[in-house]
Design an enzyme around this catalytic site. Sequence first.
Site, PDB file in Angstrom:
ATOM      1  N   TRP A 101       0.811  -1.322   0.156  1.00 42.62           N
ATOM      2  CA  TRP A 101       0.019  -0.004  -0.148  1.00 42.62           C
ATOM      3  C   TRP A 101       0.806   1.315  -0.137  1.00 42.62           C
ATOM      4  O   TRP A 101       0.469   2.254  -0.664  1.00 42.62           O
ATOM      5  CB  TRP A 101      -0.814  -0.142   1.123  1.00 42.62           C
ATOM      6  CG  TRP A 101      -1.948  -1.179   1.169  1.00 42.62           C
ATOM      7  CD1 TRP A 101      -2.416  -2.036   1.852  1.00 42.62           C
ATOM      8  CD2 TRP A 101      -2.992  -1.399  -0.036  1.00 42.62           C
ATOM      9  NE1 TRP A 101      -3.126  -3.026   1.257  1.00 42.62           N
ATOM     10  CE2 TRP A 101      -3.636  -2.423   0.274  1.00 42.62           C
ATOM     11  CE3 TRP A 101      -3.389  -0.592  -1.047  1.00 42.62           C
ATOM     12  CZ2 TRP A 101      -4.723  -2.996  -0.466  1.00 42.62           C
ATOM     13  CZ3 TRP A 101      -4.342  -1.261  -1.890  1.00 42.62           C
ATOM     14  CH2 TRP A 101      -4.880  -2.437  -1.445  1.00 42.62           C
ATOM     15  N   ASP A 171      -1.553   6.646   6.233  1.00 43.05           N
ATOM     16  CA  ASP A 171      -2.476   5.784   5.845  1.00 43.05           C
ATOM     17  C   ASP A 171      -2.760   4.629   7.104  1.00 43.05           C
ATOM     18  O   ASP A 171      -1.739   4.028   7.366  1.00 43.05           O
ATOM     19  CB  ASP A 171      -2.169   4.988   4.651  1.00 43.05           C
ATOM     20  CG  ASP A 171      -2.998   3.827   4.272  1.00 43.05           C
ATOM     21  OD1 ASP A 171      -4.019   3.662   5.004  1.00 43.05           O
ATOM     22  OD2 ASP A 171      -2.841   3.303   3.257  1.00 43.05           O
ATOM     23  N   LYS A 195     -11.896  -1.786   6.633  1.00 41.04           N
ATOM     24  CA  LYS A 195     -10.987  -2.442   7.275  1.00 41.04           C
ATOM     25  C   LYS A 195     -11.685  -2.840   8.845  1.00 41.04           C
ATOM     26  O   LYS A 195     -11.927  -3.913   9.489  1.00 41.04           O
ATOM     27  CB  LYS A 195      -9.493  -2.215   7.400  1.00 41.04           C
ATOM     28  CG  LYS A 195      -8.931  -1.976   6.133  1.00 41.04           C
ATOM     29  CD  LYS A 195      -8.943  -3.078   5.337  1.00 41.04           C
ATOM     30  CE  LYS A 195      -8.703  -3.049   3.737  1.00 41.04           C
ATOM     31  NZ  LYS A 195      -7.689  -2.415   3.424  1.00 41.04           N
TER      32      LYS A 195
HETATM   33  C1  LIG Z   1      -7.122  -1.918   2.083  1.00 43.56           C
HETATM   34  C2  LIG Z   1      -6.200  -0.803   2.219  1.00 43.56           C
HETATM   35  C3  LIG Z   1      -5.774   0.358   1.217  1.00 43.56           C
HETATM   36  C4  LIG Z   1      -7.024   0.193  -0.152  1.00 43.56           C
HETATM   37  O1  LIG Z   1      -8.098   0.495   0.423  1.00 43.56           O
HETATM   38  P1  LIG Z   1      -9.441   0.898  -0.872  1.00 43.56           P
HETATM   39  O2  LIG Z   1     -10.329   1.585   0.023  1.00 43.56           O
HETATM   40  O3  LIG Z   1      -9.580  -0.339  -1.452  1.00 43.56           O
HETATM   41  O4  LIG Z   1      -9.085   1.724  -1.742  1.00 43.56           O
HETATM   42  C5  LIG Z   1      -5.081   1.195   1.604  1.00 43.56           C
HETATM   43  N1  LIG Z   1      -4.351   1.142   2.456  1.00 43.56           N
HETATM   44  C6  LIG Z   1      -4.275   0.079   3.318  1.00 43.56           C
HETATM   45  C7  LIG Z   1      -3.314   0.334   4.603  1.00 43.56           C
HETATM   46  C8  LIG Z   1      -5.070  -0.822   3.096  1.00 43.56           C
HETATM   47  O5  LIG Z   1      -5.271  -1.769   4.293  1.00 43.56           O
END
Ligand SMILES: *Cc1c(COP(=O)(O)O)cnc(C)c1O
Length: 360
Positions: A101, A171, A195
């Site tokens: 990511w 993030d 998540k």
């Molecule tokens: C799942 C995830 C993403 C991507 O998320 P989307 O909403 O599908 O774009 C980005 N960063 C992390 C750390 C993730 O776990």
Amino acid sequence: MSRVYNFSAGPAVLPEEVLKEVADEMLDYQGTGMSVMEMSHRSAAFQSIIDEAEKDLRELMNIPDNYKVLFLQGGASQQFAMIPMNLMKNKVADYIVTGQWAKKAYQEAQKYGKANKIASSEDKTFSYIPDCSDLPISPDADYVYICENNTIYGTKYKTLPNTKGKTLVADVSSCFLSEPVDVSKYGIIYGGVQKNIGPAGMVIVIIREDLITEDVLPGTPTMLTYKTHADAGSLYNTPNAYCIYVCGKVFKWLKAMGGLEEMKKRNEEKAKILYDYLDQSKMFHGTVVAEDRSLMNVPFVTGDKDMDAKFVKEATAAGLVNLKGHRTVGGMRASIYNAMPKEGVEALVAFMKKFEEENA
Ligand SMILES: *Cc1c(COP(=O)(O)O)cnc(C)c1O
């Protein structure tokens, strides 16, 4: 009805109490005679849903007054572009690459300016967090970017990097609301909600007000400018109203559970059950260095692909589902987010013990 223990990395398990509440309100939300799905986002009823969600999130995370909370669409991935478009005034940013990511975010930022990879753990399949105490931060960097919890590899920063005064952007998709954070240490904290919070299709961006400006890269779409959404209270266009509603319910659930201190305690307890077992098992092994282990995502392997597949298959039949590791890593991964009860982790470990005995 039969519910499984869902160890999916995302979209992921939600608190059963919340699912029941939203089911109860499906046909008639609090006397409005309609579902939240059918409601105008300009209605008083929805305004109070979004206001309350924001208020509860601010309370849970202790968000200072000089930060805005934005409920946006496009998921976490859209932020990979939105962040550089809005923040790259000098067209320079430093990225710490600790997984897929972070790597995607780093690659996307290269479209908009000079993105520097100032540290990485790719040399050892992202199984650790690099030492970030004295990195070569660029003097003109607009920000330093991290992915705080690496969903795929199962590592987490236990201390934030020393950004040498530069704005930190993080993030936190897979560790959102899993423990208390000091929001004031970040310029932006953001995460996709699917998540650890709610249904898919939304990202929450917590952003310091001085980073919200009209001075964005030329060509930045209106919809990708933070100021558009900040000025409109996340209602510039039709938001993901139902998702905001469910997230709001989860915030209330977290408050009722005792808030983020309590979640941290519970998450540590749950993770310890699994890690303690992995540390003494002769069959299963964790894949990351102990000091950087995530409380949320726990990857493990047997070292034998066929045995891994057999385990996943038999676990699924036993009601322990979505344990297959990410396609880029293989093996297994148990995601044990806030809404995964301790009983789920105990059931998993009991199953692993039995499997180990039967297949020794
Ligand atoms: C799942 C995830 C993403 C991507 O998320 P989307 O909403 O599908 O774009 C980005 N960063 C992390 C750390 C993730 O776990």
